[in-house]
Design a protein around this motif. Structure first.
Motif, PDB file in Angstrom:
ATOM      1  N   LEU A 173      39.475  52.689  -5.882  1.00 23.49           N
ATOM      2  CA  LEU A 173      38.730  52.679  -4.624  1.00 23.49           C
ATOM      3  C   LEU A 173      37.594  53.670  -4.771  1.00 23.49           C
ATOM      4  O   LEU A 173      37.777  54.757  -5.327  1.00 23.49           O
ATOM      5  N   GLU A 174      36.400  53.311  -4.277  1.00 22.70           N
ATOM      6  CA  GLU A 174      35.273  54.222  -4.443  1.00 22.70           C
ATOM      7  C   GLU A 174      34.465  54.370  -3.159  1.00 22.70           C
ATOM      8  O   GLU A 174      34.420  53.463  -2.321  1.00 22.70           O
ATOM      9  N   VAL A 175      33.821  55.525  -3.047  1.00 24.17           N
ATOM     10  CA  VAL A 175      32.865  55.777  -1.975  1.00 24.17           C
ATOM     11  C   VAL A 175      31.495  55.344  -2.468  1.00 24.17           C
ATOM     12  O   VAL A 175      31.071  55.725  -3.565  1.00 24.17           O
ATOM     13  N   ARG A 176      30.800  54.560  -1.674  1.00 24.94           N
ATOM     14  CA  ARG A 176      29.449  54.128  -2.053  1.00 24.94           C
ATOM     15  C   ARG A 176      28.391  54.866  -1.234  1.00 24.94           C
ATOM     16  O   ARG A 176      28.712  55.709  -0.400  1.00 24.94           O
ATOM     17  N   ASP A 177      27.143  54.543  -1.482  1.00 21.75           N
ATOM     18  CA  ASP A 177      26.033  55.275  -0.869  1.00 21.75           C
ATOM     19  C   ASP A 177      26.035  55.198   0.652  1.00 21.75           C
ATOM     20  O   ASP A 177      25.488  56.083   1.320  1.00 21.75           O
ATOM     21  N   ASP A 178      26.650  54.142   1.207  1.00 24.65           N
ATOM     22  CA  ASP A 178      26.695  54.023   2.668  1.00 24.65           C
ATOM     23  C   ASP A 178      27.821  54.867   3.275  1.00 24.65           C
ATOM     24  O   ASP A 178      28.040  54.856   4.492  1.00 24.65           O
ATOM     25  N   GLY A 179      28.550  55.596   2.410  1.00 30.73           N
ATOM     26  CA  GLY A 179      29.622  56.453   2.890  1.00 30.73           C
ATOM     27  C   GLY A 179      30.925  55.735   3.155  1.00 30.73           C
ATOM     28  O   GLY A 179      31.907  56.350   3.581  1.00 30.73           O
ATOM     29  N   LYS A 180      30.954  54.433   2.884  1.00 24.40           N
ATOM     30  CA  LYS A 180      32.162  53.648   3.139  1.00 24.40           C
ATOM     31  C   LYS A 180      32.946  53.438   1.844  1.00 24.40           C
ATOM     32  O   LYS A 180      32.420  53.614   0.747  1.00 24.40           O
ATOM     33  N   TYR A 181      34.226  53.038   1.998  1.00 27.00           N
ATOM     34  CA  TYR A 181      35.125  52.866   0.865  1.00 27.00           C
ATOM     35  C   TYR A 181      35.237  51.389   0.494  1.00 27.00           C
ATOM     36  O   TYR A 181      35.424  50.531   1.378  1.00 27.00           O
ATOM     37  N   TYR A 182      35.190  51.119  -0.811  1.00 28.20           N
ATOM     38  CA  TYR A 182      35.274  49.729  -1.281  1.00 28.20           C
ATOM     39  C   TYR A 182      36.290  49.611  -2.423  1.00 28.20           C
ATOM     40  O   TYR A 182      36.375  50.486  -3.291  1.00 28.20           O
ATOM     41  N   PRO A 211      34.462  46.859   3.732  1.00 31.57           N
ATOM     42  CA  PRO A 211      34.951  48.218   3.473  1.00 31.57           C
ATOM     43  C   PRO A 211      36.435  48.373   3.805  1.00 31.57           C
ATOM     44  O   PRO A 211      36.967  47.699   4.689  1.00 31.57           O
ATOM     45  N   ILE A 212      37.071  49.276   3.086  1.00 27.92           N
ATOM     46  CA  ILE A 212      38.462  49.634   3.362  1.00 27.92           C
ATOM     47  C   ILE A 212      38.456  50.769   4.372  1.00 27.92           C
ATOM     48  O   ILE A 212      37.776  51.786   4.181  1.00 27.92           O
ATOM     49  N   ILE A 213      39.214  50.614   5.436  1.00 27.87           N
ATOM     50  CA  ILE A 213      39.241  51.609   6.509  1.00 27.87           C
ATOM     51  C   ILE A 213      40.589  52.332   6.468  1.00 27.87           C
ATOM     52  O   ILE A 213      41.646  51.712   6.643  1.00 27.87           O
ATOM     53  N   LEU A 214      40.526  53.644   6.232  1.00 32.37           N
ATOM     54  CA  LEU A 214      41.745  54.425   6.057  1.00 32.37           C
ATOM     55  C   LEU A 214      42.042  55.366   7.228  1.00 32.37           C
ATOM     56  O   LEU A 214      43.031  56.095   7.198  1.00 32.37           O
ATOM     57  N   ASP A 215      41.220  55.335   8.273  1.00 31.21           N
ATOM     58  CA  ASP A 215      41.367  56.296   9.361  1.00 31.21           C
ATOM     59  C   ASP A 215      42.773  56.285   9.947  1.00 31.21           C
ATOM     60  O   ASP A 215      43.416  57.335  10.101  1.00 31.21           O
ATOM     61  N   GLU A 216      43.268  55.108  10.272  1.00 27.67           N
ATOM     62  CA  GLU A 216      44.586  54.990  10.897  1.00 27.67           C
ATOM     63  C   GLU A 216      45.688  55.439   9.933  1.00 27.67           C
ATOM     64  O   GLU A 216      46.624  56.144  10.320  1.00 27.67           O
ATOM     65  N   ALA A 217      45.569  55.027   8.667  1.00 27.80           N
ATOM     66  CA  ALA A 217      46.585  55.383   7.670  1.00 27.80           C
ATOM     67  C   ALA A 217      46.613  56.888   7.424  1.00 27.80           C
ATOM     68  O   ALA A 217      47.694  57.497   7.323  1.00 27.80           O
ATOM     69  N   GLU A 218      45.441  57.504   7.321  1.00 27.61           N
ATOM     70  CA  GLU A 218      45.384  58.946   7.062  1.00 27.61           C
ATOM     71  C   GLU A 218      45.883  59.743   8.266  1.00 27.61           C
ATOM     72  O   GLU A 218      46.534  60.779   8.099  1.00 27.61           O
TER      73      GLU A 218
END
Length: 469
Positions: free
Chosen positions: A400-409, A376-383
């Protein structure tokens, strides 16, 4: 504040930047109805209604019909729906005015037709070219003799382009993509089997991107930007949709003079006047002239014209608009847009892309963190960084998309861009790089020389040399 309904046809970070510009309106509450290529996390958080679509005109129209009583206007980012006539269909079926050219004026739909049009309107800005159409040859191999004759005339210094749009990725350049006639012929034939091919003069110079808002009556030029098409540092590797771009604090780029910009405006205005006909042509509404210019010894020459906002180039502009983007769009619809104020800031856009993009995994396998690939791509720090530095940094998800697990890919194309804003190019570049460093996961990579001092100095030196010749 007054509510306003806006249809956004979205694909990539370009449309995400538009969504952000609408949401930053100080005069309106923007109710966004977004037709998206994927579940873009940025758009999902801001949309009143959101669907994932193939972006066919029919699907877009169906969505627009459902909410036509709530939508005041729409805007289209990607080229394919524009070329396919989405504006014609949506306006006819729903009455919703769209900000993009009609099918007739989507002049990037055929490079052959575009070159012929330019030859009739402004031949002095049109490079020498020859069209090879497979329909004119009994056997496709019969093209070799006339092709080689043209290569003789051009001393092999040519560029090969398919008639149909390929986001720059079907283009082949002598000395870059091939160095022998055998290689050139193989590249040519890989395209010629499917579509007509233009073989045109290779121009020596420095490239810039010209964009202008248009309401059908007026042309409003925007500041110049510089795009980085090639995939890897030092302008190596295959062409891409664009790995990044920069804009200086003024209207022109460091290697340009104001006279160069004025010549560009004069060239595009002449094309606009020719297409405007009786002084008003609403079919040209939007950004009908996103022009790739090559600045040569003889002056600006047209590489190509696109009929939509540049990606990434419009991303350099939208975050520093001094006017409300909703108002700008309403004026385009009304036919009353005569000027747009832009903050005197520099901007640098840099994309992060997946390991498979442009063959990076194959060429630079040793540089990839294989453990991260596909994670997954983690954007917390960037945002968080962008929220603290709102006037200096924007983070715009693209492929970039949100999938069913709520994470970004990450998907297959340009994943996400970091936009730095500063008092000069290097301070803007520093913010862009900080944003990139804060984006984690996925094994993503980026060019490291977008807007670098070395790259800009090279462009300045090259233009000085050409001007002395």
């Amino acid at each position: 504040m007054e509510h306003i309904g806006i249809l956004v046809v979205s694909y990539g970070s370009r449309a995400t930047a538009m969504v952000d510009a609408f949401c930053r309106s100080q005069e309106y509450i923007s109710d966004l109805y977004i037709v998206d290529k994927q579940k873009n996390p940025f758009n999902l958080k801001r949309a009143r209604e959101h669907i994932v679509s193939s972006l066919s005109p029919e699907e877009i129209c169906k969505f627009a019909k459902k909410f036509k009583n709530k939508i005041d206007f729409g805007i289209v980012g990607p080229e394919k729906p524009i070329i396919a006539g989405v504006r014609n269909i949506v306006e006819k079926e729903t009455g919703i005015p769209l900000i993009c050219p009609t099918k007739e004026y989507a002049i990037e739909g055929s490079k052959v037709a575009q070159r012929k049009m330019l030859q009739s309107i402004i031949p002095e800005a049109n490079p020498k070219f020859k069209v090879f159409d497979p329909n004119e040859y009994k056997n496709i191999e019969d093209v070799k003799k006339p092709l080689y004759k043209w290569l003789d005339e051009m001393s092999n210094e040519v560029v090969i382009k398919p008639d149909v749009p390929a986001a720059g990725k079907g283009v082949g350049v002598w000395g870059d993509h091939f160095n022998t006639r055998k290689q050139l012929y193989e590249h040519f034939m890989s395209i010629f089997k499917e579509t007509p091919v233009i073989v045109e003069e290779k121009l020596d110079g420095e490239e810039s991107s010209f964009q202008a808002f248009c309401d059908g009556r007026h042309l409003v030029p925007l500041p110049e930007t510089r795009d980085y098409k090639r995939a890897f540092d030092d302008d190596a590797g295959p062409n891409t949709g664009g790995m990044g771009s920069y804009k200086d604090k003024g209207e022109v780029l460091p290697f340009m003079k104001k006279v160069d910009y004025n010549k560009e405006i004069k060239i595009v205005q002449k094309i606009f006047n020719s297409l405007k006909k009786n002084g008003d042509n609403p079919g040209l509404r939007g950004i009908p002239f996103y022009v790739a210019f090559m600045h040569t010894q003889k002056g600006p020459m047209i590489l190509e014209i696109n009929s939509r906002p540049g990606d990434p180039e419009i991303i350099n502009i939208l975050p520093i608009l001094k006017e409300d983007f909703v108002e700008v769009c309403l004026k385009m619809v009304e036919g009353s847009l005569t000027k747009v104020k832009i903050d005197k800031k520099a901007t640098v856009v840099t994309y992060k892309v997946p390991p498979s993009y442009a063959g990076y995994f194959t060429v630079f396998a040793d540089k990839i963190n294989k453990i991260e690939v596909g994670t997954p791509i983690i954007l917390d720090e960037a945002e968080e960084l962008a929220s603290k530095q709102e006037n200096a940094l924007r983070i715009y998800p693209g492929s970039l998309e949100v999938r069913d697990d709520g994470k970004y890919y990450a998907l297959g194309s340009r994943t996400i861009c970091s936009v730095g804003i500063g008092h000069d190019i290097q301070s803007a570049r520093e913010f862009s790089l900080r944003g990139l460093a804060a984006i984690k996961g996925g094994g993503l990579w980026n060019r490291t020389d977008i807007a670098s001092r070395k790259h800009i100095a090279k462009s300045i030196s090259h233009m000085k040399h050409l001007r002395k010749m």
